[in-house]
Design a protein around this motif. Structure first.
Motif, PDB file in Angstrom:
ATOM      1  N   THR A   1     -52.421   2.168 -36.056  1.00 53.30           N
ATOM      2  CA  THR A   1     -51.166   2.764 -35.587  1.00 53.30           C
ATOM      3  C   THR A   1     -50.181   2.933 -36.736  1.00 53.30           C
ATOM      4  OG1 THR A   1     -51.502   1.748 -33.411  1.00 53.30           O
ATOM      5  CG2 THR A   1     -49.288   2.537 -33.932  1.00 53.30           C
ATOM      6  N   GLU A   2     -50.080   1.926 -37.594  1.00 51.14           N
ATOM      7  CA  GLU A   2     -49.161   2.008 -38.722  1.00 51.14           C
ATOM      8  C   GLU A   2     -49.608   3.076 -39.727  1.00 51.14           C
ATOM      9  OE1 GLU A   2     -48.924  -1.930 -40.239  1.00 51.14           O
ATOM     10  OE2 GLU A   2     -47.443  -2.591 -38.741  1.00 51.14           O
ATOM     11  N   ALA A   3     -50.916   3.234 -39.888  1.00 51.55           N
ATOM     12  CA  ALA A   3     -51.411   4.291 -40.772  1.00 51.55           C
ATOM     13  C   ALA A   3     -51.044   5.668 -40.225  1.00 51.55           C
ATOM     14  CB  ALA A   3     -52.922   4.170 -40.934  1.00 51.55           C
ATOM     15  N   ILE A   4     -51.152   5.822 -38.901  1.00 52.35           N
ATOM     16  CA  ILE A   4     -50.779   7.102 -38.283  1.00 52.35           C
ATOM     17  C   ILE A   4     -49.279   7.336 -38.438  1.00 52.35           C
ATOM     18  CG2 ILE A   4     -50.680   8.394 -36.122  1.00 52.35           C
ATOM     19  CD1 ILE A   4     -53.210   7.022 -35.244  1.00 52.35           C
ATOM     20  N   ARG A   5     -48.480   6.253 -38.344  1.00 51.45           N
ATOM     21  CA  ARG A   5     -47.035   6.402 -38.494  1.00 51.45           C
ATOM     22  C   ARG A   5     -46.676   6.904 -39.898  1.00 51.45           C
ATOM     23  NH1 ARG A   5     -44.715   0.995 -35.328  1.00 51.45           N
ATOM     24  NH2 ARG A   5     -44.972   1.857 -33.210  1.00 51.45           N
ATOM     25  N   SER A   6     -47.433   6.458 -40.910  1.00 53.71           N
ATOM     26  CA  SER A   6     -47.188   6.957 -42.269  1.00 53.71           C
ATOM     27  C   SER A   6     -47.444   8.454 -42.348  1.00 53.71           C
ATOM     28  CB  SER A   6     -48.075   6.213 -43.270  1.00 53.71           C
ATOM     29  OG  SER A   6     -47.770   4.832 -43.273  1.00 53.71           O
ATOM     30  N   GLU A   7     -48.507   8.900 -41.695  1.00 54.93           N
ATOM     31  CA  GLU A   7     -48.808  10.335 -41.681  1.00 54.93           C
ATOM     32  C   GLU A   7     -47.725  11.106 -40.927  1.00 54.93           C
ATOM     33  OE1 GLU A   7     -52.824  11.325 -40.561  1.00 54.93           O
ATOM     34  OE2 GLU A   7     -53.546   9.351 -41.181  1.00 54.93           O
ATOM     35  N   ILE A   8     -47.252  10.520 -39.815  1.00 52.71           N
ATOM     36  CA  ILE A   8     -46.203  11.184 -39.038  1.00 52.71           C
ATOM     37  C   ILE A   8     -44.934  11.324 -39.860  1.00 52.71           C
ATOM     38  CG2 ILE A   8     -44.650  10.879 -37.062  1.00 52.71           C
ATOM     39  CD1 ILE A   8     -47.001   9.719 -35.502  1.00 52.71           C
ATOM     40  N   ALA A   9     -44.587  10.275 -40.597  1.00 56.39           N
ATOM     41  CA  ALA A   9     -43.383  10.336 -41.432  1.00 56.39           C
ATOM     42  C   ALA A   9     -43.517  11.429 -42.494  1.00 56.39           C
ATOM     43  CB  ALA A   9     -43.150   8.978 -42.100  1.00 56.39           C
ATOM     44  N   GLY A  10     -44.718  11.557 -43.074  1.00 55.41           N
ATOM     45  CA  GLY A  10     -44.926  12.624 -44.054  1.00 55.41           C
ATOM     46  C   GLY A  10     -44.780  14.005 -43.446  1.00 55.41           C
ATOM     47  N   LEU A  11     -45.277  14.179 -42.225  1.00 59.14           N
ATOM     48  CA  LEU A  11     -45.152  15.475 -41.552  1.00 59.14           C
ATOM     49  C   LEU A  11     -43.715  15.757 -41.128  1.00 59.14           C
ATOM     50  CD1 LEU A  11     -48.427  15.444 -39.440  1.00 59.14           C
ATOM     51  CD2 LEU A  11     -47.852  17.053 -41.261  1.00 59.14           C
ATOM     52  N   TRP A  12     -42.981  14.706 -40.748  1.00 54.33           N
ATOM     53  CA  TRP A  12     -41.556  14.906 -40.436  1.00 54.33           C
ATOM     54  C   TRP A  12     -40.824  15.476 -41.645  1.00 54.33           C
ATOM     55  CZ3 TRP A  12     -40.428   9.582 -37.636  1.00 54.33           C
ATOM     56  CH2 TRP A  12     -40.828   9.697 -36.296  1.00 54.33           C
ATOM     57  N   GLU A  13     -41.145  14.936 -42.798  1.00 55.18           N
ATOM     58  CA  GLU A  13     -40.484  15.408 -44.013  1.00 55.18           C
ATOM     59  C   GLU A  13     -40.902  16.835 -44.335  1.00 55.18           C
ATOM     60  OE1 GLU A  13     -40.044  14.168 -48.737  1.00 55.18           O
ATOM     61  OE2 GLU A  13     -41.177  12.897 -47.350  1.00 55.18           O
ATOM     62  N   LYS A  14     -42.181  17.134 -44.181  1.00 57.07           N
ATOM     63  CA  LYS A  14     -42.658  18.490 -44.461  1.00 57.07           C
ATOM     64  C   LYS A  14     -42.045  19.511 -43.517  1.00 57.07           C
ATOM     65  CE  LYS A  14     -47.191  17.566 -46.525  1.00 57.07           C
ATOM     66  NZ  LYS A  14     -48.660  17.769 -46.375  1.00 57.07           N
ATOM     67  N   CYS A  15     -41.855  19.107 -42.241  1.00 53.25           N
ATOM     68  CA  CYS A  15     -41.336  20.031 -41.224  1.00 53.25           C
ATOM     69  C   CYS A  15     -39.813  19.972 -41.105  1.00 53.25           C
ATOM     70  CB  CYS A  15     -41.965  19.729 -39.869  1.00 53.25           C
ATOM     71  SG  CYS A  15     -43.761  19.940 -39.834  1.00 53.25           S
TER      72      CYS A  15
END
Length: 531
Positions: free
Chosen positions: A294-308
């Motif tokens: 779950t924490e690994a997915i959260r890191s990916e989500i944070a990266g996508l938030w920044e990209k978007c």
């Protein structure tokens, strides 16, 4: 007179001489008159019989020649008709013998021509039949028992050449398709099942019928196999992406990944089976390592938030991100969210990358502008000053073009999303305009500050005077130059009276205070965020 006539006259004279000679002999012997008459009659009958026999033979020859001429004429007419030639025209005023020879020779020529054409027709027919058997096509429409014309033979040869070319083309196509079919079957671990598949894969290439239907069936079979292969590849690729994602989230060691590297490239059936097994194993590990995943997915989500360019409000809207109750349900919500974000980013990737590109170009432009105010840049000896000026000019020219392109993309995005495209809580284009406005204000402030500084320096010079220093040449030791009396202007120190331009100085002080308050550095601008 002809030689034959002379020879005939000589024959008559010889006969008369012989008869006279016989008469003299008979007289000398004393043969009576009646016996002489008898003997003369015998001579006459003998000569007459010999001549009659010769005449008969010559008449028989004439008859044979005439018969030959007639037969040859009939045969010649037939040959001309079969060979599709115009009727033979005989020469006039020729003897029977010459006429017979001429017609007979012509018959022999046409018979030879007929034989050659029939032999060519037979060879072409056999070749055409072989091609028809291979291509499953209809034979050439030409009677094999009739003598063909030259035009028909030429047409037949062209047909053979065309059929041969078509056979070579189809054979090359067949060989290529067969090779691809074998490769596809090998990738699918599939053996030939139908009789057609066995004919294609197992039989001799030369024995395969290259008909249009068979070529079409070949292409259909290849298309079906490629479609199944593509499906397998798509399934394998989906498994690979999922496995790679789980590897990263579960932090699987690199050594363990390398042992599985073979199946991360190929897409055969054994690879598919291995990928499915690895996927099941990793899913079980994921269940056992819920928090880490779950924490690994959260890191990916944070990266996508920044990209978007997601704002804080949008990030806060995904409440499960801030939950510490690591359950299967929470993990599912995170997986669904990251899929949504990835899809959103891919759909508008060009726009997001364009905004990032503008941000990077703007940052570089400001850096170059900052360098332009650094006096130490003039000491450069490597040509960087010219490069930086050129690069700054290019950026100053390209930024408006990029902004115009982004405007069109943002308009389309807003129409599709039915909401505004915001950066840091405001419309992106408004944000861009503010950045330019702040940049222009800073440039004006710097310009005004330089002017005030220059005015202040002028005022000080006017009040106290300045000595203009010019570089002097260093003199060598031991050399003397005639001394000259230098007149130094006297500087009057003002008393308590008000210095000149004091009012201007006061006003300048006020203006400098105002300039200091307007200077807003662009580096203090907040980072780009939006949605």
């Amino acid at each position: 007179m002809r030689k034959s006539e002379v020879l005939a006259a000589e024959s008559v004279a010889c006969l008369n001489k012989a008869l006279c000679h016989l008469k003299d002999i008979w007289e000398e012997i004393g043969i009576p008159e009646d016996q002489r008459l008898q003997r003369t009659n015998v001579v006459k009958n003998h000569i007459k019989g010999l001549l009659d026999m010769m005449i008969t033979e010559e008449e028989s020859l004439r008859t044979r020649l005439l018969s030959s001429i007639e037969a040859c004429r009939k045969q010649l007419d037939t040959l001309c008709l079969e060979l599709q030639l115009p009727p033979f025209e005989e020469e006039r005023s020729v003897t029977v013998l010459q006429q017979e020879k001429e017609i007979r020779t012509q018959v022999e020529v046409l018979v030879k021509e007929r034989t050659q054409r029939m032999q060519q027709l037979k060879a072409l027919t056999e070749r055409d039949q072989d091609l028809c058997d291979t291509l499953c096509s209809d034979p050439y429409a030409l009677d094999p028992n009739a003598v063909p014309s030259l035009e028909q033979l030429d047409g037949f040869r062209q047909r053979i050449a065309s059929q041969t070319t078509e056979k070579e083309r189809r054979h090359a196509e067949f060989v290529g398709i067969k090779r691809q079919i074998i490769l596809c079957m090998d990738d699918l671990d599939q053996l030939p099942e139908t009789s057609f598949e066995k004919d294609v894969v197992c039989e001799d290439q030369e024995a395969f019928c290259l008909s249009k239907d068979n070529i079409a069936s070949l292409k259909l079979l290849l298309g079906q196999l490629e479609e199944r292969k593509a499906e397998n590849q798509a399934v394998c690729e989906a498994h690979r992406e999922k496995i790679q994602e789980l590897w990263d989230r579960l932090q699987v060691p690199q050594e363990e990944r390398e042992l599985f590297s073979e199946h991360m490239v190929a897409s055969k059936k054994k690879n598919l089976d291995a990928l499915e097994a690895e996927g099941r194993r990793l899913m079980e590990l994921k269940r056992l390592n819920m928090r880490n995943v779950t924490e690994a997915i959260r890191s990916e989500i944070a990266g996508l938030w920044e990209k978007c360019f997601f704002s804080s409000d949008q990030q806060q809207a995904f409440v499960p991100y801030f939950s510490n109750d690591f359950t299967e349900e929470l993990l599912g919500l995170h997986e669904a969210e990251i899929l949504r974000l990835k899809q959103h980013y891919e759909e508008h990737k060009e726009l997001f990358e364009g905004v990032h590109s503008w941000e990077e170009s703007w940052r570089l432009f400001l850096e170059l502008e900052e360098k332009a105010t650094d006096p130490s840049r003039f000491t450069n000896r490597g040509g960087n000053l010219l490069k930086e000026e050129k690069q700054k000019a290019e950026l100053h020219k390209s930024l408006p073009k990029l902004e115009k392109k982004l405007k069109a993309q943002i308009d389309a995005w807003e129409q599709d999303q039915a909401r505004e495209f915001l950066v840091n809580g405001q419309k992106f284009l408004q944000f861009v305009e503010e950045q330019w406005e702040l940049h222009h204000i800073k440039k004006e402030n710097e310009k005004l500050e330089r002017q005030l500084k220059k005015s202040k320096q002028i005022e000080v010079d006017m009040l106290y005077g300045t000595a203009v220093r010019t570089p002097t040449k260093r003199r060598f030791l031991g050399t003397t130059t005639p001394s000259k009396t230098r007149k130094v202007p006297s500087v009057r120190t003002p008393g308590r009276s008000k210095p000149p331009l004091a009012g201007l100085q006061e006003r300048n002080k006020e203006n400098m205070g105002q300039v200091t308050g307007l200077g807003v550095p662009l580096q203090s601008a907040r980072p780009l965020q939006g949605h």
